[in-house]
Design a protein around this motif. Structure first.
Motif, mmCIF file in Angstrom:
data_model
loop_
_atom_site.group_PDB
_atom_site.id
_atom_site.type_symbol
_atom_site.label_atom_id
_atom_site.label_comp_id
_atom_site.label_asym_id
_atom_site.label_seq_id
_atom_site.Cartn_x
_atom_site.Cartn_y
_atom_site.Cartn_z
ATOM 1 N N VAL A 72 14.176 1.289 -6.468
ATOM 2 C CA VAL A 72 14.253 1.073 -5.289
ATOM 3 C C VAL A 72 13.213 -0.177 -4.401
ATOM 4 O O VAL A 72 12.363 0.232 -5.129
ATOM 5 N N PRO A 73 14.031 -0.231 -3.485
ATOM 6 C CA PRO A 73 13.122 -1.522 -3.146
ATOM 7 C C PRO A 73 12.624 -1.191 -1.997
ATOM 8 O O PRO A 73 11.909 0.697 -1.574
ATOM 9 N N GLY A 74 10.602 -2.612 -1.496
ATOM 10 C CA GLY A 74 9.736 -1.767 -0.839
ATOM 11 C C GLY A 74 10.017 -0.668 0.531
ATOM 12 O O GLY A 74 9.226 -0.520 0.338
ATOM 13 N N VAL A 99 4.425 5.397 4.705
ATOM 14 C CA VAL A 99 3.565 4.248 4.819
ATOM 15 C C VAL A 99 4.344 2.876 5.363
ATOM 16 O O VAL A 99 5.224 2.857 4.625
ATOM 17 N N ALA A 100 3.771 1.984 5.762
ATOM 18 C CA ALA A 100 4.234 1.318 5.816
ATOM 19 C C ALA A 100 4.707 -0.369 4.874
ATOM 20 O O ALA A 100 4.145 0.364 3.980
ATOM 21 N N PRO A 101 5.694 -1.206 4.756
ATOM 22 C CA PRO A 101 6.403 -1.622 3.311
ATOM 23 C C PRO A 101 4.439 -2.719 3.854
ATOM 24 O O PRO A 101 4.589 -3.084 2.224
ATOM 25 N N ARG A 115 3.241 -3.842 -0.690
ATOM 26 C CA ARG A 115 2.610 -5.214 -1.007
ATOM 27 C C ARG A 115 1.294 -5.024 -1.473
ATOM 28 O O ARG A 115 0.718 -5.590 -2.076
ATOM 29 N N LYS A 116 0.003 -4.258 -0.365
ATOM 30 C CA LYS A 116 -0.824 -4.281 -0.970
ATOM 31 C C LYS A 116 -1.483 -3.391 -2.006
ATOM 32 O O LYS A 116 -2.416 -4.109 -2.724
ATOM 33 N N TRP A 117 -0.366 -2.541 -2.279
ATOM 34 C CA TRP A 117 -1.289 -1.562 -3.439
ATOM 35 C C TRP A 117 -0.379 -2.373 -4.311
ATOM 36 O O TRP A 117 -1.092 -2.299 -5.387
ATOM 37 N N VAL A 118 0.375 -2.957 -4.651
ATOM 38 C CA VAL A 118 0.720 -3.988 -5.178
ATOM 39 C C VAL A 118 -0.226 -4.863 -6.072
ATOM 40 O O VAL A 118 -0.897 -5.593 -6.862
ATOM 41 N N GLN A 119 -0.943 -5.907 -4.632
ATOM 42 C CA GLN A 119 -2.427 -6.705 -4.779
ATOM 43 C C GLN A 119 -3.355 -6.440 -4.951
ATOM 44 O O GLN A 119 -4.134 -7.131 -5.597
ATOM 45 N N ALA A 142 -4.657 5.612 -3.736
ATOM 46 C CA ALA A 142 -4.773 5.680 -2.908
ATOM 47 C C ALA A 142 -6.131 5.776 -1.842
ATOM 48 O O ALA A 142 -7.337 5.532 -1.387
ATOM 49 N N ARG A 143 -5.559 7.121 -1.057
ATOM 50 C CA ARG A 143 -6.418 8.707 -1.214
ATOM 51 C C ARG A 143 -7.515 8.581 -1.624
ATOM 52 O O ARG A 143 -8.325 8.909 -0.847
ATOM 53 N N ARG A 144 -7.632 8.669 -2.897
ATOM 54 C CA ARG A 144 -8.255 9.402 -3.482
ATOM 55 C C ARG A 144 -9.498 8.162 -3.337
ATOM 56 O O ARG A 144 -10.964 7.776 -3.020
ATOM 57 N N GLY A 145 -9.585 6.676 -3.492
ATOM 58 C CA GLY A 145 -9.959 5.748 -3.517
ATOM 59 C C GLY A 145 -10.838 5.631 -1.713
ATOM 60 O O GLY A 145 -12.015 5.615 -1.716
#
Length: 71
Positions: free
Chosen positions: A5-7, A16-18, A22-26, A54-57
């Motif tokens: 699926v696309p972002g 979450v927001a698109p 992108r941030k998770w990819v970064q 991300a939630r664990r972090g």
């Protein structure tokens, strides 16, 4: 073969927001599984795993709680 699926759709599925995708990819929490033109495509299972990571972090606790993220 898993559905890709696309972002923006991945973001909607994860609630979450698109920009978060992108941030998770970064941050290296999420890797695109393919491309359609310029759009990155993701497996939903990978998106949900990134969301959990991300939630664990964010709520990790321990000695690094409240410390700024490296990067």
């Amino acid at each position: 073969m898993p559905t890709l699926v696309p972002g923006p759709l991945a973001a909607a599925e994860a609630g979450v927001a698109p920009a978060t995708i992108r941030k998770w990819v970064q941050l290296g929490l999420l890797t695109a599984a393919g491309k359609a033109g310029r759009a990155q495509l993701f497996r939903l299972e990978d998106v949900f795993a990134a969301e959990r990571a991300a939630r664990r972090g964010r709520r990790g606790g321990g000695a690094s709680a409240g410390a700024p993220a490296a990067g």
